[in-house]
Design an enzyme around this catalytic site. Structure first.
Site, short mmCIF file in Angstrom:
data_model
loop_
_atom_site.label_atom_id
_atom_site.label_comp_id
_atom_site.label_asym_id
_atom_site.label_seq_id
_atom_site.Cartn_x
_atom_site.Cartn_y
_atom_site.Cartn_z
N LYS A 73 0.86 -1.19 0.00
CA LYS A 73 0.00 0.00 0.00
C LYS A 73 0.89 1.23 0.00
O LYS A 73 1.74 1.39 0.87
CB LYS A 73 -0.90 0.00 1.24
CG LYS A 73 -1.63 1.34 1.48
CD LYS A 73 -2.54 1.30 2.72
CE LYS A 73 -3.15 2.69 3.01
NZ LYS A 73 -4.01 2.69 4.21
N ASP A 131 -2.79 10.38 3.00
CA ASP A 131 -4.16 9.94 3.25
C ASP A 131 -4.91 10.98 4.06
O ASP A 131 -4.84 11.01 5.29
CB ASP A 131 -4.15 8.58 3.98
CG ASP A 131 -5.56 8.06 4.24
OD1 ASP A 131 -6.51 8.62 3.66
OD2 ASP A 131 -5.69 7.08 5.01
N LYS A 186 -10.35 12.96 7.55
CA LYS A 186 -9.77 12.70 8.86
C LYS A 186 -9.74 13.99 9.68
O LYS A 186 -9.70 15.08 9.11
CB LYS A 186 -8.31 12.24 8.69
CG LYS A 186 -8.15 10.83 8.19
CD LYS A 186 -6.68 10.44 8.16
CE LYS A 186 -6.49 9.03 7.64
NZ LYS A 186 -7.12 7.99 8.46
N ASP A 194 1.65 6.84 5.02
CA ASP A 194 0.70 5.79 4.65
C ASP A 194 1.16 5.01 3.41
O ASP A 194 0.44 4.17 2.90
CB ASP A 194 -0.69 6.43 4.42
CG ASP A 194 -1.83 5.47 4.70
OD1 ASP A 194 -1.61 4.45 5.39
OD2 ASP A 194 -2.95 5.73 4.20
N ASP A 252 -12.29 6.81 3.72
CA ASP A 252 -11.02 6.69 4.45
C ASP A 252 -10.57 5.23 4.55
O ASP A 252 -9.45 4.97 4.95
CB ASP A 252 -11.19 7.31 5.84
CG ASP A 252 -9.85 7.62 6.51
OD1 ASP A 252 -8.81 7.57 5.81
OD2 ASP A 252 -9.86 7.92 7.72
N GLU A 300 -9.46 3.44 2.29
CA GLU A 300 -8.99 3.42 0.90
C GLU A 300 -7.91 2.39 0.65
O GLU A 300 -7.71 1.95 -0.47
CB GLU A 300 -8.47 4.82 0.52
CG GLU A 300 -7.01 5.12 0.91
CD GLU A 300 -6.76 5.12 2.41
OE1 GLU A 300 -7.72 5.28 3.16
OE2 GLU A 300 -5.59 4.94 2.81
N ARG A 319 -7.61 -0.78 1.52
CA ARG A 319 -8.10 -2.08 1.03
C ARG A 319 -8.56 -1.98 -0.41
O ARG A 319 -8.56 -2.98 -1.14
CB ARG A 319 -9.21 -2.58 1.96
CG ARG A 319 -10.45 -1.72 1.99
CD ARG A 319 -11.29 -1.97 3.23
NE ARG A 319 -10.71 -1.37 4.43
CZ ARG A 319 -11.22 -1.48 5.65
NH1 ARG A 319 -12.34 -2.17 5.83
NH2 ARG A 319 -10.64 -0.91 6.69
N1 BES Z 1 -4.09 4.86 6.75
C1 BES Z 1 -5.18 4.63 7.62
C2 BES Z 1 -4.85 3.73 8.80
C3 BES Z 1 -3.86 4.29 9.80
C4 BES Z 1 -4.31 5.06 10.85
C5 BES Z 1 -2.52 3.97 9.72
C6 BES Z 1 -3.39 5.53 11.79
C7 BES Z 1 -1.63 4.44 10.65
C8 BES Z 1 -2.06 5.22 11.70
C9 BES Z 1 -6.32 3.97 6.85
O1 BES Z 1 -6.43 4.33 5.52
C10 BES Z 1 -7.59 4.34 7.51
O2 BES Z 1 -7.93 5.48 7.48
N2 BES Z 1 -8.28 3.35 8.07
C11 BES Z 1 -9.52 3.57 8.72
C12 BES Z 1 -10.47 2.50 8.28
C13 BES Z 1 -11.89 2.72 8.75
C14 BES Z 1 -12.47 3.91 8.04
C15 BES Z 1 -12.69 1.47 8.47
C16 BES Z 1 -9.27 3.49 10.21
O3 BES Z 1 -8.54 2.63 10.66
O4 BES Z 1 -9.82 4.33 10.93
ZN ZN Z 2 -4.73 4.91 4.60
MN MN Z 3 -7.57 6.04 5.21
#
Ligand code: BES
Ligand code: ZN
Ligand code: MN
Length: 500
Positions: free
Chosen positions: A265, A270, A277, A288, A347, A349, A351
């Site tokens: 990834k 992000d 966010k 990210d 968010d 994204e 996956r």
């Molecule tokens: N890149 C983030 C995950 C992340 C968060 C990595 C903090 C490192 C530190 C990912 O794209 C994300 O935003 N995931 C969301 C998924 C949710 C919307 C289902 C998350 O984990 O909040």
């Molecule tokens: Zn992300």
């Molecule tokens: Mn995200």
């Protein structure tokens, strides 16, 4: 930090700028190894007297520096605390080596490290930990400061031992890996205005060589191939998405029937998209792309080491921004494998871009797939900054990856996949949705989602949201905030074990 030269010598040989001597915590009786006592003999027993007087505590990560005034051929001695002897493991030695690297940073030059045959660790493991700890411990993320005075470099590490058969060769290979770990850290620390998906593709292209082919598919090609998920995520940014593909074809492969597929990834920033966010710490989302950076750097390491295993790597690079052309919650996307995805959170994204990259890796012949991604915040909540979560659809493959994680120091812990979780990503309108509104099991649901795109054959997924990019020093050998290069050592170890 570039190349570091590795040599093996008998204790006391040569004229290093520093000699580091490991010293355990606890009773001072017998705290020094035979090698250390021998050196101390030439040093008129000064170390032993210091130990006897209680001035050496041996606490892990502490150092005491002594000037030798010409009594030893080394100019300075660094006594390196390694903690309780029976608790010394590779991570402890990495930490001790990092502390020493910090102490010598003003001078640099040649650093001799005395290996200790009284420790419960094979010499090869000690050598590896010392090289890794020195190289990763002296990394600086301050490349963008205009006034920063660069630290003096440790140019050579001399391993002091009389039983060093083949050690120089294996430790040099570790130094090569260390160099690429720090390269991955540079990529993760690069600001998102510099490191766009296109720029990342260019950095990867620079690594191409006789055995390593690199290409980047642009937006038009991504659309042509039907990668509707990657396309949608990258659409809002004027820095369009890239699918970066690296192929490593060694002259000889140990197993002709095996193609390792690496998927990364690489969201270069992000923002979360329309499901924006919060502002706090959003700057860390430049990291990210750490999974993709690890994949790219590891491919360079594998090629330099000429490991006899075929590998295809696919890095999905995109920027998840907000604009008039953003994809939206409610959109239904069609991924390259034909499955339709209802977007419930823009968010989630990672996956989405991985779905198309996994499909592409299989299309390119990958038989065994491993993906690495900073995928869910909840993974970081669960495991913190040390372990990543590991998921796999097959027991044998899980253990293969797990073993590589353990040996390499890129730690991972198994998490479950189970069909009963699948219903949480059921959609009323499409084949599946990209996030659940239940605030439960988010890393597992993400993995279940990915499973739908992982194709036929063994597949494993590493959620490295915690250890991939640090908010603050970890207090061990990763002393710097930012990218850690997590995954590079693990991948090289895995490639090594698959080719032997
Ligand atoms: N890149 C983030 C995950 C992340 C968060 C990595 C903090 C490192 C530190 C990912 O794209 C994300 O935003 N995931 C969301 C998924 C949710 C919307 C289902 C998350 O984990 O909040
Ligand atoms: Zn992300
Ligand atoms: Mn995200």
């Amino acid at each position: 930090m570039g190349e570091v030269v590795i040599e093996v010598k008998a204790p006391g040989e040569g004229e290093p700028d520093f000699v580091a001597i490991p010293f355990p915590e606890g009773n001072t009786e017998g705290a020094f190894s035979n090698g250390a006592r021998e050196l101390d003999g030439r040093f008129k027993g000064r170390l032993q007297r210091l130990a006897d007087s209680g001035d050496l505590k041996g606490e892990l990560g502490t150092t005491v520096v002594l000037h030798t005034d010409g009594e030893l051929n080394a100019r300075r001695v660094v006594v390196a605390g390694i903690g309780k002897k029976e608790e010394v493991d590779a991570d402890a030695l990495r930490t001790a080596a990092s502390a020493v690297a910090d102490r010598v940073a003003d001078v640099g030059g040649t650093l001799a490290w005395l290996l200790d045959d009284s420790l419960p660790l094979p010499l090869a493991v000690q050598a590896r930990a010392i090289v890794e700890g020195t190289m990763l411990g002296s990394y600086s993320p301050a490349r963008w400061k205009t006034q920063e005075k660069p630290a003096a470099r440790v140019e050579k590490i001399v391993l002091y031992t009389t039983a060093g058969n083949g050690l120089a060769e294996s430790a040099s290979r570790i130094a090569t890996v260390g160099k690429w770990v720090n390269f991955a850290r540079d990529l993760a620390n690069s600001p998102p205005n510099e490191l766009t998906p296109e720029a990342l593709a260019m950095r990867a292209a620079e690594l191409a060589g006789p055995t390593l082919a690199v290409e980047a598919l642009d937006s038009a090609r991504i659309d042509e191939l039907g990668m509707g998920a990657l396309s949608a995520v990258g659409r809002a940014s004027s820095n369009g998405p890239r699918l970066i593909v690296l192929r490593y074809e060694p002259a000889r492969a140990t197993r002709e029937d095996l193609v390792l597929g690496l998927v990364g990834k690489a969201i270069t920033f992000d923002a979360g998209g329309i499901s924006l966010k919060p502002a706090l710490k959003m700057q860390d989302m430049k990291g990210d792309m750490a999974g993709g950076a690890a994949v790219i750097a590891a491919m360079a390491a594998v090629a330099e080491l000429e490991l006899p295993v075929r590998i295809v790597a696919v890095v999905a690079a995109a920027e998840n921004l907000v604009s008039g052309d953003s994809f939206r919650p409610g959109d239904i996307l069609r991924a390259a494998n034909g499955k339709t995805i209802e977007i419930t959170n823009t968010d989630a994204e990672g996956r989405l871009v991985l779905a198309d990259a996994l499909w592409y890796a299989r299309r390119e012949g990958a038989t065994h797939v491993l993906d690495l991604a900073t995928l869910t915040g909840a993974m970081e909540l669960a495991l913190g900054d040390f372990y990543a979560g590991l998921f796999a659809n097959e027991e044998g493959w899980l253990h293969e990856v797990l073993a590589a994680a353990k040996t390499s120091g890129d730690h991972a812990w198994p998490f479950p996949l189970h069909p009963r979780y699948r219903r949480y990503v059921d959609s009323s309108f499409a084949d599946l949705k990209n996030s659940s509104d239940l605030r439960q099991g988010s890393p597992v649901l993400a993995a279940e989602f990915l499973r739908e795109f992982s194709g036929e054959g063994p597949w494993a997924h590493i959620d490295m949201a915690g250890p991939g990019f640090l908010e603050r020093s970890r207090g061990d050998y990763l002393t710097q905030r930012g990218g850690t290069g997590y995954g590079v050592r693990l991948i090289v170890e895995l490639a090594q074990s698959l080719s032997s």
